[in-house]
Design a protein around this motif. Sequence first.
Motif, PDB file in Angstrom:
ATOM      1  N   ILE A  21       0.832  -1.205   0.000  1.00 49.14           N
ATOM      2  CA  ILE A  21       0.000   0.000   0.000  1.00 49.14           C
ATOM      3  C   ILE A  21       0.865   1.253   0.000  1.00 49.14           C
ATOM      4  O   ILE A  21       0.553   2.234  -0.674  1.00 49.14           O
ATOM      5  CB  ILE A  21      -0.960  -0.020   1.206  1.00 49.14           C
ATOM      6  N   LEU A  22       1.983   1.214   0.724  1.00 46.80           N
ATOM      7  CA  LEU A  22       2.882   2.367   0.725  1.00 46.80           C
ATOM      8  C   LEU A  22       3.463   2.606  -0.660  1.00 46.80           C
ATOM      9  O   LEU A  22       3.635   3.756  -1.085  1.00 46.80           O
ATOM     10  CB  LEU A  22       3.993   2.178   1.759  1.00 46.80           C
ATOM     11  N   HIS A  23       3.775   1.531  -1.395  1.00 52.03           N
ATOM     12  CA  HIS A  23       4.268   1.688  -2.767  1.00 52.03           C
ATOM     13  C   HIS A  23       3.236   2.417  -3.623  1.00 52.03           C
ATOM     14  O   HIS A  23       3.570   3.301  -4.420  1.00 52.03           O
ATOM     15  CB  HIS A  23       4.552   0.316  -3.384  1.00 52.03           C
ATOM     16  N   MET A  24       1.966   2.050  -3.471  1.00 52.85           N
ATOM     17  CA  MET A  24       0.918   2.681  -4.259  1.00 52.85           C
ATOM     18  C   MET A  24       0.786   4.161  -3.914  1.00 52.85           C
ATOM     19  O   MET A  24       0.618   5.011  -4.794  1.00 52.85           O
ATOM     20  CB  MET A  24      -0.413   1.968  -4.029  1.00 52.85           C
ATOM     21  N   LEU A  25       0.871   4.471  -2.623  1.00 54.58           N
ATOM     22  CA  LEU A  25       0.769   5.865  -2.200  1.00 54.58           C
ATOM     23  C   LEU A  25       1.966   6.677  -2.688  1.00 54.58           C
ATOM     24  O   LEU A  25       1.827   7.829  -3.099  1.00 54.58           O
ATOM     25  CB  LEU A  25       0.658   5.942  -0.677  1.00 54.58           C
ATOM     26  N   GLU A  26       3.156   6.066  -2.639  1.00 58.71           N
ATOM     27  CA  GLU A  26       4.360   6.780  -3.062  1.00 58.71           C
ATOM     28  C   GLU A  26       4.317   7.145  -4.544  1.00 58.71           C
ATOM     29  O   GLU A  26       4.959   8.107  -4.967  1.00 58.71           O
ATOM     30  CB  GLU A  26       5.598   5.939  -2.756  1.00 58.71           C
ATOM     31  N   ALA A  27       3.565   6.378  -5.323  1.00 54.93           N
ATOM     32  CA  ALA A  27       3.431   6.696  -6.748  1.00 54.93           C
ATOM     33  C   ALA A  27       2.720   8.032  -6.945  1.00 54.93           C
ATOM     34  O   ALA A  27       2.770   8.604  -8.037  1.00 54.93           O
ATOM     35  CB  ALA A  27       2.667   5.583  -7.462  1.00 54.93           C
ATOM     36  N   ASN A  28       2.062   8.540  -5.891  1.00 51.78           N
ATOM     37  CA  ASN A  28       1.341   9.806  -5.973  1.00 51.78           C
ATOM     38  C   ASN A  28       2.053  10.941  -5.236  1.00 51.78           C
ATOM     39  O   ASN A  28       1.452  11.975  -4.962  1.00 51.78           O
ATOM     40  CB  ASN A  28      -0.072   9.635  -5.418  1.00 51.78           C
ATOM     41  N   GLY A  29       3.323  10.733  -4.880  1.00 53.40           N
ATOM     42  CA  GLY A  29       4.091  11.857  -4.353  1.00 53.40           C
ATOM     43  C   GLY A  29       4.712  11.685  -2.977  1.00 53.40           C
ATOM     44  O   GLY A  29       5.876  12.036  -2.775  1.00 53.40           O
ATOM     45  N   PRO A  30       3.962  11.186  -1.960  1.00 50.53           N
ATOM     46  CA  PRO A  30       4.559  11.138  -0.618  1.00 50.53           C
ATOM     47  C   PRO A  30       5.708  10.142  -0.524  1.00 50.53           C
ATOM     48  O   PRO A  30       5.771   9.187  -1.302  1.00 50.53           O
ATOM     49  CB  PRO A  30       3.389  10.709   0.273  1.00 50.53           C
TER      50      PRO A  30
END
Length: 380
Positions: A359-368
Amino acid sequence: MSSTTEHYEKLLTKYLDGQCNAAETAELYSWLQASGSHRALLKTMQQEFQNAFNTQQEIPVEISDRIETKLLQSITETKPKTKIHTLWYYAAASVAAAIILLLILKQPTPELANKPITVAASITPGTNKAVLTLSNGSTVFLDSAGNQVISQGATTVLQKNGQLQYDSKASSEATVYNTLTVPRGGQFNIILPDGSHVWLNAASSLRYPTSFNGKDRRVDITGQGYFEVAPNAKQPFIVQVNNMEIQVLGTAFDVMAYSDEKSVNTTLIQGAVKVNDKRLLPGQQALMDPATGDITIRNADVEQVIAWKTGFFEFDNARLSDILRQLSRWYDIDINYKQTTNERLLGGRISRSLPLSDILHMLEANGPVFELVGRKLTVK
């Protein structure tokens, strides 16, 4: 959805239908490895197909359903007031197509093999677990594997796997109360003495009598719970949430009352309820401001509200801070994040069975950018 995303959505559909040529297959595989979020999706796909083929010559329906719901899950930036579903559902068109995909996924992938495993990989999703506090103050620890019988006077409590069930006999004894507490990283469900069924989300608790002998059936909740109330017109069911009362005859509804959320939300799925003096219709949601007690009624996305019960996170125009609070409860982690006024709005539907790292990988794709030390997640 961007034109690039639409292109690969169509390409994946074509692939699963067995219609991709060699060049298109190579293009799709390269895209799946192109970023952290894509690699997480690829890993999930590989695990699902590998598990299926380790034990089966053919993919049974239940396995194909899991592949369908996990095949591609992503979080993407959304526009305000725009409903966007960013989970793409695809079923393998045939066993042959699934075999082709498995063979491709089993090819050596240096980029994946050399990528270091982050600390987050060790943080697994929540499980069925809770603590039952009996009327005498003693506690019983519950989990998904336990099976036991607990006796309290005229009441018998049966724990079977991830569920607690009460069997109360008529009694003149004074009413006594039990409390079911679900910690962060847990969930549990209970069948109350009247047959009503309650599912509790992480970081929640339910206080209830071991038998309903009075003029009403009254329980207290903190956190989040989904109720399916057994009808009984002569004995209304009442859920107490801080200074708010939800009055029920027989219905299904969700209550979200976490102390770190800005409102207490009651969402009616079917039937009818009254929140204080306001009556809800199916599909409506009452939002109570804890500070003022003011209640606002609005239409709700029911699927999004109860996604947690069916095994998903679902977000629509959600701020990163909103998402992180849910992750904190389900994965039992602490969050260090300074919220900004211009946070991106995100949307997506993600399985709650994924490890935190995916899930963190998916979120990181959007900037954070995230740093996880122990169970403390810092947003940089």
